[in-house]
Design an enzyme around this catalytic site. Structure first.
Site, PDB file in Angstrom:
ATOM      1  N   HIS A  35       0.839 -10.351   5.654  1.00 13.61           N
ATOM      2  CA  HIS A  35       2.228  -9.968   5.418  1.00 13.61           C
ATOM      3  C   HIS A  35       2.368  -8.448   5.543  1.00 13.61           C
ATOM      4  O   HIS A  35       1.591  -7.695   4.965  1.00 13.61           O
ATOM      5  CB  HIS A  35       2.697 -10.439   4.054  1.00 13.61           C
ATOM      6  CG  HIS A  35       4.185 -10.465   3.980  1.00 13.61           C
ATOM      7  ND1 HIS A  35       4.911  -9.425   3.486  1.00 13.61           N
ATOM      8  CD2 HIS A  35       5.071 -11.391   4.412  1.00 13.61           C
ATOM      9  CE1 HIS A  35       6.199  -9.721   3.593  1.00 13.61           C
ATOM     10  NE2 HIS A  35       6.331 -10.906   4.146  1.00 13.61           N
ATOM     11  N   PRO A  36       3.378  -7.982   6.293  1.00 15.49           N
ATOM     12  CA  PRO A  36       3.418  -6.550   6.638  1.00 15.49           C
ATOM     13  C   PRO A  36       4.087  -5.661   5.597  1.00 15.49           C
ATOM     14  O   PRO A  36       4.307  -4.484   5.858  1.00 15.49           O
ATOM     15  CB  PRO A  36       4.217  -6.542   7.938  1.00 15.49           C
ATOM     16  CG  PRO A  36       5.073  -7.745   7.863  1.00 15.49           C
ATOM     17  CD  PRO A  36       4.423  -8.749   6.980  1.00 15.49           C
ATOM     18  N   CYS A  37       4.379  -6.162   4.393  1.00 13.49           N
ATOM     19  CA  CYS A  37       5.190  -5.343   3.487  1.00 13.49           C
ATOM     20  C   CYS A  37       4.484  -4.057   3.062  1.00 13.49           C
ATOM     21  O   CYS A  37       5.127  -3.076   2.715  1.00 13.49           O
ATOM     22  CB  CYS A  37       5.616  -6.141   2.268  1.00 13.49           C
ATOM     23  SG  CYS A  37       4.271  -6.893   1.365  1.00 13.49           S
ATOM     24  N   LYS A  38       3.141  -4.045   3.089  1.00 14.78           N
ATOM     25  CA  LYS A  38       2.436  -2.836   2.667  1.00 14.78           C
ATOM     26  C   LYS A  38       1.907  -2.011   3.855  1.00 14.78           C
ATOM     27  O   LYS A  38       1.326  -0.960   3.686  1.00 14.78           O
ATOM     28  CB  LYS A  38       1.255  -3.202   1.774  1.00 14.78           C
ATOM     29  CG  LYS A  38       1.646  -3.810   0.439  1.00 14.78           C
ATOM     30  CD  LYS A  38       2.018  -2.724  -0.576  1.00 14.78           C
ATOM     31  CE  LYS A  38       2.204  -3.299  -1.955  1.00 14.78           C
ATOM     32  NZ  LYS A  38       3.487  -4.045  -2.068  1.00 14.78           N
ATOM     33  N   HIS A  39       2.117  -2.549   5.058  1.00 17.31           N
ATOM     34  CA  HIS A  39       1.511  -1.901   6.225  1.00 17.31           C
ATOM     35  C   HIS A  39       1.956  -0.447   6.366  1.00 17.31           C
ATOM     36  O   HIS A  39       1.164   0.438   6.620  1.00 17.31           O
ATOM     37  CB  HIS A  39       1.880  -2.653   7.505  1.00 17.31           C
ATOM     38  CG  HIS A  39       1.129  -3.940   7.670  1.00 17.31           C
ATOM     39  ND1 HIS A  39       0.318  -4.445   6.689  1.00 17.31           N
ATOM     40  CD2 HIS A  39       1.068  -4.804   8.708  1.00 17.31           C
ATOM     41  CE1 HIS A  39      -0.200  -5.574   7.123  1.00 17.31           C
ATOM     42  NE2 HIS A  39       0.230  -5.821   8.340  1.00 17.31           N
TER      43      HIS A  39
END
Lengths: 373, 325
Positions: free
Chosen positions: A278-282
C-alpha cells in the site's frame, strides 16, 4: 466491505487531480511525467524491466498508452522471509543504513537493516514459518484435524500443503503415454559438479537450509491519489503454480505482512488480482531517502565545481549511483553524469531508489536488480 | 561417450492467461471445443546467485504463456522468442479425461515434421500442445502441456563435455553474436567464425552459409532456455532432427552453441553460454518416415498427468473478502 472500500479507492483515485508540479524533492511524490522519465531510465539501465500497455479499457490517460506500467518477470525468490524470524540475538546484526550520506551518523532518521549477513534459521522444522490459511467456511477440502494441520505448521510440511487436493486432480496419469526416453534430462538430484550450478527444482534439505525457488512477476504502476509508484506482486512456486495470498505473505517481512501488503485488483487488468504494497507511506519514506541522497549529491557537485575544471565527470561516470555490496550495505556514490551543477539527484533515479526501499519490505525477492551492476 | 540429455520445457502459465481464457470461453468459444492457436515465449536460461551459499541456482527451463496468448498481434517480450501452439479446451472434466491425447500429440508432431520436410521451415520446431478444462465456477483450471521433441533413433552423444562457450569462441566473437541477436532474437541460428570475422545467419541458409567454411569454424546455435550446465534445452532436440532430415550427409557431427547470454555479462561474471561437439550414434540412419516424438509435461508429482492451477484464492470474491484486513 472490502469491495466497497476498493470501489471508494477507485473513485477517489479518479477524482484526485493529476499532479502537475514537480514536487519530488519536497515531499517524495512524482508527477506522471516524472514517473515515465524514471521508468524510461529504469528500462534503459536495467533491461529486465519493460513498459506494458495493459488492458486498453483500463488505460490511464495521464500516461502514454504504451507506457502504462512497468513489469519484470520471473524475479527469483530463493527463501521465505518468514525464515528470517527476528530473535534477540539478531540485535547486533542490525545495521544502520544511511542513504548516500556517509557523514550523517547520529541522525535519528537512519535506516535500520536487521539480520545483516545472517543465515536463515538453521532448524527448519522448529520454525513455524507457515502462515496458516485463513479458515474457510465453505472449504470442502477434508482436513483430518490433528495430524495434517500439525504438519502444515512445519516448514517441511509445506510440500504437503502445496500439493493440490488429490481428490480434485482427475485420475488420468498415463505413464504409458510415452516410454521412458533416455535423452530427456531427469530433474537433478545431485549437485552439478564443476560449475556449482544447482537446479531450482532441487530442494536442498541438508542442514535445514530449505531452498524453494519461487519466482515473482513484479509490476510498478503509478498511483494517482498518492502520487507515487506502487508495486504489485504475482508469485509462482517451484512447480510454477500460482501462489495463494498466504504463500505470498511468507515472502513479506513480518512487519509488513497483512498490514501494508494486501491483495487487490490490479488496476491495468479487468479481473487480475495481485499482492500490493500500500503506497500511503511511500512518499514519506522516499522523501527521506531522496533528501539524504540529494545532500551528498549537491555536496559532491559543489566540491567538483570548486576543484580545478577537469574532465572528472567522464571519469566518474561509472559511479552514477550507489550500489549495494553483498551484505546489502549502501555505499552511495554521487551521480557523476549530472552536467548541471547543484542540480542534485535527478528524478530519473526515483524508481531505482524506490526499488531499494521495496526490497526492504520483501527482503527475499530480488526486486533490486540494480545490485547486479 | 555420454548421450546428450535435453532439459525438458516447463510450462509457466501466468494468471493473466487464465483470466483471458475465462473471458474467451464465455464470450467467444462458448461451447465450442475447436482448437485455437495460442502463443508462448521463452528466453535464455537464467541462474541466480544465492547470497548465502554463494552457489548459482538455475531457474527453470520455462515456456511462458501470458495474457496475450490468444492475441493476434502477440509479440514476444524483449530477448525472448515466440513459440506457437495448439490450444484445446474441453467443456467437461469427463471429456478432458477421455481426450485422445496420443492422436492430438501426433497431429502436432506431424505438423512440425511437415514443416521440416516440405517447407524447410524451422519456425514450427518449437510448436506445442495445450489441453485444458476450465472449471469457471470454482476458478480451477486443469491443463496439460506437450512439447513434442523428436527422438533420434541412435541418441546423440557428446564428445568430451559441455564447456563454457567463451573457451571456444573468444570474447570478441561472443560480443558479435550477442550484438547480432540483440537486434533480432532468433530461436535457431548459425554462426561462422571465419578469418577473424564472426557472422550470424538464420538456419534455413545452412548450405550456402557453411559452403567452404571449415568445420572448426561452424557453429549451430540456439536460444537455450536451460540454465543447467550439462543439459541443453529442449529446442535443440528438434533443431537436430531438422538438420539431420534436411542435410544428412554433413550433420553427423555438429558443433553446438547453447546461447544463454541475452545480456552482456556483468563485470565479475563470465559468459554463460555453453559449447559442445556432439555426434549421432549411427551416422547412416534414415530419417523417413517421421521419427517418434516425446514431450508430455509431468505434473507436480513427477508423473505424466495434468496440472491444476487453482486461482480461487486470488479470484474468488468470497475468499478475497476473508483475506482483506
Amino acid at each position: 466491505m472490502h469491495a466497497l472500500q476498493q470501489q471508494f479507492w477507485s473513485v477517489r483515485e479518479y477524482l484526485s487531480p493529476v499532479l502537475r508540479e514537480s514536487k519530488f524533492k519536497e515531499h517524495g511524490r512524482i508527477t506522471p511525467e516524472e514517473f515515465v522519465a524514471a521508468g524510461d531510465f529504469l528500462t534503459y539501465k536495467f533491461p529486465v524491466w519493460s513498459w506494458e500497455k495493459g488492458d486498453a479499457s483500463k488505460a490511464r490517460d495521464y500516461l502514454p498508452t504504451d507506457k502504462q506500467y512497468l513489469v519484470t518477470r520471473g524475479v527469483p525468490c530463493l527463501r521465505r522471509a518468514t525464515s528470517l524470524v527476528y530473535t534477540d540475538a539478531d540485535e547486533e546484526a542490525e545495521r544502520l543504513l544511511s542513504f548516500g550520506d556517509a557523514s550523517g551518523a547520529g541522525n535519528e532518521d537512519e535506516w535500520v537493516e536487521t539480520h545483516a549477513g545472517r543465515a536463515p534459521m538453521s532448524d527448519g522444522a522448529a520454525n513455524p514459518g507457515v502462515i496458516d490459511d485463513i479458515p474457510d467456511a465453505d472449504d470442502d477440502a477434508p482436513h483430518d484435524g490433528g495430524v495434517s494441520s500439525g504438519m502444515q505448521s512445519l516448514s517441511l510440511g509445506k510440500a504437503l500443503e502445496e500439493t493440490p487436493d488429490l481428490d480434485e486432480i482427475p485420475d488420468m496419469e498415463e505413464d504409458d503415454l510415452e516410454a521412458g526416453d533416455e535423452a530427456t534430462a531427469a530433474p537433478k538430484t545431485t549437485q552439478a559438479t564443476g560449475t556449482g550450478i544447482i537446479d531450482s527444482s532441487q530442494v536442498e534439505v541438508a542442514k535445514g537450509n530449505l531452498l524453494q525457488v519461487r519466482t515473482y512477476d513484479v509490476m510498478i504502476t503509478y498511483d494517482k491519489y498518492y502520487q507515487t509508484p506502487r508495486i504489485w506482486l504475482l508469485g509462482y512456486d517451484e512447480n510454477r503454480t500460482p501462489l495463494t495470498p498466504s504463500q505470498i505473505f511468507q515472502d513479506v517481512s513480518a512487519d509488513h505482512a497483512f498490514k501494508t501488503v494486501t491483495i487487490e485488483p490490479f488496476p491495468h487488468s479487468a479481473s487480475l488480482q495481485a499482492a500490493s504494497v500500500h503506497p500511503c507511506k511511500h512518499a514519506n519514506v522516499m522523501k527521506k531517502v531522496i533528501e539524504r541522497m540529494n545532500s551528498t549529491v549537491v555536496a559532491d557537485q559543489l566540491a567538483k565545481n570548486a576543484g580545478p575544471l577537469s574532465p572528472g565527470g567522464k571519469e566518474k561516470k561509472k559511479g552514477w549511483f550507489g550500489r549495494k555490496s553483498a551484505g546489502g550495505k549502501e555505499t552511495a556514490q554521487a551521480p557523476g553524469e549530472d552536467e548541471d551543477a547543484f542540480e542534485g539527484m535527478r528524478v530519473d533515479f526515483y524508481l531505482v531508489v524506490f526499488l531499494k526501499f521495496i526490497a526492504s519490505i520483501v527482503p527475499t525477492i530480488e526486486v533490486d536488480s540494480t545490485t547486479a551492476m | 561417450m555420454p548421450i546428450v540429455q535435453f532439459a525438458p520445457f516447463s510450462s509457466l502459465v501466468q494468471p493473466a492467461f487464465w483470466h483471458e481464457l475465462t473471458s474467451l470461453k464465455i464470450d467467444v468459444l462458448k461451447l465450442s471445443d475447436e482448437s485455437v492457436p495460442v502463443r508462448a515465449s521463452y528466453t535464455a536460461g537464467r541462474t541466480i546467485k544465492d547470497r548465502e551459499t554463494g552457489k548459482d541456482v538455475a531457474l527453470g527451463c520455462n515456456l511462458t504463456v501470458g495474457g496475450d496468448a490468444f492475441s493476434k498481434d502477440f509479440q514476444a517480450p524483449p530477448n525472448a522468442v515466440a513459440a506457437t501452439g495448439v490450444f484445446k479446451n474441453y467443456n467437461t472434466i469427463e471429456e478432458f479425461k477421455a481426450a485422445d491425447k496420443t492422436a492430438l500429440f501426433n497431429k502436432v508432431a506431424d505438423e512440425i515434421w511437415e514443416g521440416v520436410k516440405k517447407n524447410r521451415d524451422p519456425s514450427l520446431l518449437n510448436r506445442f500442445l495445450l489441453i485444458a478444462y476450465a472449471d469457471l465456477k470454482k476458478y480451477k483450471y486443469y491443463y496439460w502441456f506437450a512439447f513434442p521433441g523428436f527422438v533420434a533413433k541412435a541418441a546423440w552423444e557428446i564428445g568430451g563435455a559441455w564447456k563454457a562457450a567463451d573457451v571456444e569462441l573468444f570474447g570478441d566473437a561472443m560480443k558479435a553474436i550477442h550484438d547480432d541477436l540483440a537486434k533480432a532474437p532468433k530461436a535457431y541460428f548459425l554462426v561462422r567464425n571465419n578469418e577473424g570475422k564472426t557472422e550470424v545467419a538464420s538456419v534455413e541458409k545452412y548450405e550456402e552459409f557453411f559452403a567452404g567454411v571449415p568445420l572448426y569454424s561452424q557453429y549451430i546455435g540456439f536460444l537455450d532456455p536451460s540454465a543447467i550446465p550439462e543439459n541443453p534445452g529442449w529446442p535443440l532436440r528438434n533443431l537436430l532432427a531438422y538438420l539431420r532430415a534436411l542435410y544428412p550427409s554433413t550433420t553427423a557431427l555438429l558443433r553446438i552453441l547453447c546461447w544463454r547470454d541475452v545480456e552482456l555479462p556483468h563485470p565479475g561474471s563470465g559468459w554463460k553460454s555453453r559449447f559442445g561437439i556432439i555426434e549421432i550414434g549411427v551416422p547412416q540412419e534414415t530419417v523417413d518416415p517421421r521419427p517418434s516424438a516425446v514431450g508430455w509435461e509431468k505434473n507436480v508429482q513427477g508423473k505424466l498427468g495434468p496440472r491444476l492451477a487453482d486461482l480461487a484464492p486470488m479470484m474468488d470474491p468470497t475468499r478475497l473478502a476473508d483475506q482483506a484486513v
